[in-house]
Design a protein around this motif. Structure first.
Motif, mmCIF file in Angstrom:
data_model
loop_
_atom_site.group_PDB
_atom_site.id
_atom_site.type_symbol
_atom_site.label_atom_id
_atom_site.label_comp_id
_atom_site.label_asym_id
_atom_site.label_seq_id
_atom_site.Cartn_x
_atom_site.Cartn_y
_atom_site.Cartn_z
ATOM 1 N N GLN A 41 0.825 -1.201 0.000
ATOM 2 C CA GLN A 41 0.000 0.000 0.000
ATOM 3 C C GLN A 41 0.862 1.255 0.000
ATOM 4 O O GLN A 41 0.558 2.219 -0.704
ATOM 5 C CB GLN A 41 -0.929 0.006 1.208
ATOM 6 C CG GLN A 41 -1.878 1.196 1.199
ATOM 7 C CD GLN A 41 -2.872 1.156 2.343
ATOM 8 O OE1 GLN A 41 -2.843 0.263 3.168
ATOM 9 N NE2 GLN A 41 -3.736 2.134 2.382
ATOM 10 N N SER A 42 1.938 1.264 0.752
ATOM 11 C CA SER A 42 2.809 2.448 0.792
ATOM 12 C C SER A 42 3.449 2.698 -0.575
ATOM 13 O O SER A 42 3.605 3.855 -0.992
ATOM 14 C CB SER A 42 3.892 2.279 1.857
ATOM 15 O OG SER A 42 4.707 1.151 1.570
ATOM 16 N N GLN A 43 3.785 1.615 -1.293
ATOM 17 C CA GLN A 43 4.348 1.778 -2.632
ATOM 18 C C GLN A 43 3.305 2.357 -3.593
ATOM 19 O O GLN A 43 3.615 3.216 -4.419
ATOM 20 C CB GLN A 43 4.841 0.435 -3.167
ATOM 21 C CG GLN A 43 6.037 -0.119 -2.431
ATOM 22 C CD GLN A 43 6.359 -1.541 -2.872
ATOM 23 O OE1 GLN A 43 5.453 -2.366 -3.008
ATOM 24 N NE2 GLN A 43 7.632 -1.809 -3.095
ATOM 25 N N ALA A 44 2.079 1.900 -3.466
ATOM 26 C CA ALA A 44 1.003 2.407 -4.324
ATOM 27 C C ALA A 44 0.732 3.877 -4.039
ATOM 28 O O ALA A 44 0.528 4.674 -4.959
ATOM 29 C CB ALA A 44 -0.266 1.582 -4.117
ATOM 30 N N GLN A 45 0.749 4.259 -2.767
ATOM 31 C CA GLN A 45 0.531 5.662 -2.414
ATOM 32 C C GLN A 45 1.668 6.532 -2.934
ATOM 33 O O GLN A 45 1.431 7.633 -3.428
ATOM 34 C CB GLN A 45 0.386 5.801 -0.902
ATOM 35 C CG GLN A 45 -0.917 5.242 -0.378
ATOM 36 C CD GLN A 45 -0.981 5.195 1.134
ATOM 37 O OE1 GLN A 45 0.043 5.187 1.816
ATOM 38 N NE2 GLN A 45 -2.202 5.141 1.663
ATOM 39 N N ALA A 46 2.905 6.048 -2.831
ATOM 40 C CA ALA A 46 4.053 6.809 -3.334
ATOM 41 C C ALA A 46 3.964 6.966 -4.848
ATOM 42 O O ALA A 46 4.232 8.045 -5.394
ATOM 43 C CB ALA A 46 5.354 6.115 -2.938
ATOM 44 N N MET A 47 3.560 5.912 -5.536
ATOM 45 C CA MET A 47 3.415 5.989 -6.982
ATOM 46 C C MET A 47 2.314 6.979 -7.359
ATOM 47 O O MET A 47 2.469 7.784 -8.283
ATOM 48 C CB MET A 47 3.097 4.614 -7.575
ATOM 49 C CG MET A 47 3.029 4.624 -9.093
ATOM 50 S SD MET A 47 2.725 3.015 -9.820
ATOM 51 C CE MET A 47 1.012 2.768 -9.399
ATOM 52 N N ALA A 48 1.195 6.949 -6.642
ATOM 53 C CA ALA A 48 0.099 7.879 -6.914
ATOM 54 C C ALA A 48 0.554 9.317 -6.690
ATOM 55 O O ALA A 48 0.205 10.221 -7.463
ATOM 56 C CB ALA A 48 -1.102 7.558 -6.037
ATOM 57 N N ALA A 49 1.366 9.552 -5.652
ATOM 58 C CA ALA A 49 1.873 10.906 -5.388
ATOM 59 C C ALA A 49 2.815 11.352 -6.503
ATOM 60 O O ALA A 49 2.756 12.507 -6.947
ATOM 61 C CB ALA A 49 2.590 10.934 -4.043
ATOM 62 N N ARG A 50 3.670 10.447 -6.980
ATOM 63 C CA ARG A 50 4.574 10.794 -8.093
ATOM 64 C C ARG A 50 3.789 11.114 -9.354
ATOM 65 O O ARG A 50 4.105 12.065 -10.075
ATOM 66 C CB ARG A 50 5.549 9.646 -8.371
ATOM 67 C CG ARG A 50 6.651 9.517 -7.348
ATOM 68 C CD ARG A 50 7.772 8.593 -7.819
ATOM 69 N NE ARG A 50 7.316 7.286 -8.292
ATOM 70 C CZ ARG A 50 7.157 6.210 -7.526
ATOM 71 N NH1 ARG A 50 7.417 6.269 -6.232
ATOM 72 N NH2 ARG A 50 6.751 5.072 -8.047
ATOM 73 N N LEU A 51 2.752 10.323 -9.627
ATOM 74 C CA LEU A 51 1.937 10.578 -10.805
ATOM 75 C C LEU A 51 1.195 11.908 -10.712
ATOM 76 O O LEU A 51 1.086 12.655 -11.685
ATOM 77 C CB LEU A 51 0.944 9.433 -11.028
ATOM 78 C CG LEU A 51 1.565 8.099 -11.454
ATOM 79 C CD1 LEU A 51 0.510 7.003 -11.464
ATOM 80 C CD2 LEU A 51 2.216 8.225 -12.826
ATOM 81 N N ALA A 52 0.677 12.212 -9.520
ATOM 82 C CA ALA A 52 -0.021 13.481 -9.325
ATOM 83 C C ALA A 52 0.935 14.655 -9.516
ATOM 84 O O ALA A 52 0.587 15.667 -10.135
ATOM 85 C CB ALA A 52 -0.652 13.527 -7.939
#
Length: 69
Positions: free
Chosen positions: A49-60
């Motif tokens: 989940q932390s990796q997914a959140q970090a990826m979502a933040a990078r994409l945003a």
């Protein structure tokens, strides 16, 4: 294209029972594979989940950067 094939097969059928059998064959899942086979994930493809959140933040952040240009 599958709809055209289905229409052609339906037109050649002699009765409703034959149409139903043809439709069942046409739309049946492939033999030799089960629903479980398609849902198997490759090992190592899991994301925490932390990796997914970090990826979502990078994409945003990238979307915001590209939107500002």
């Amino acid at each position: 294209m599958l709809s055209a094939a289905e229409a052609s097969i339906d037109a050649a059928a002699e009765d409703d029972n034959e149409r139903a059998r043809n439709r069942a064959k046409l739309w049946a899942p492939p033999k030799g594979r089960t629903l479980q086979d398609r849902r198997v994930r490759t090992p190592g493809m899991r994301m925490e989940q932390s990796q997914a959140q970090a990826m979502a933040a990078r994409l945003a952040a990238e979307d915001a950067r590209l939107g500002a240009e």
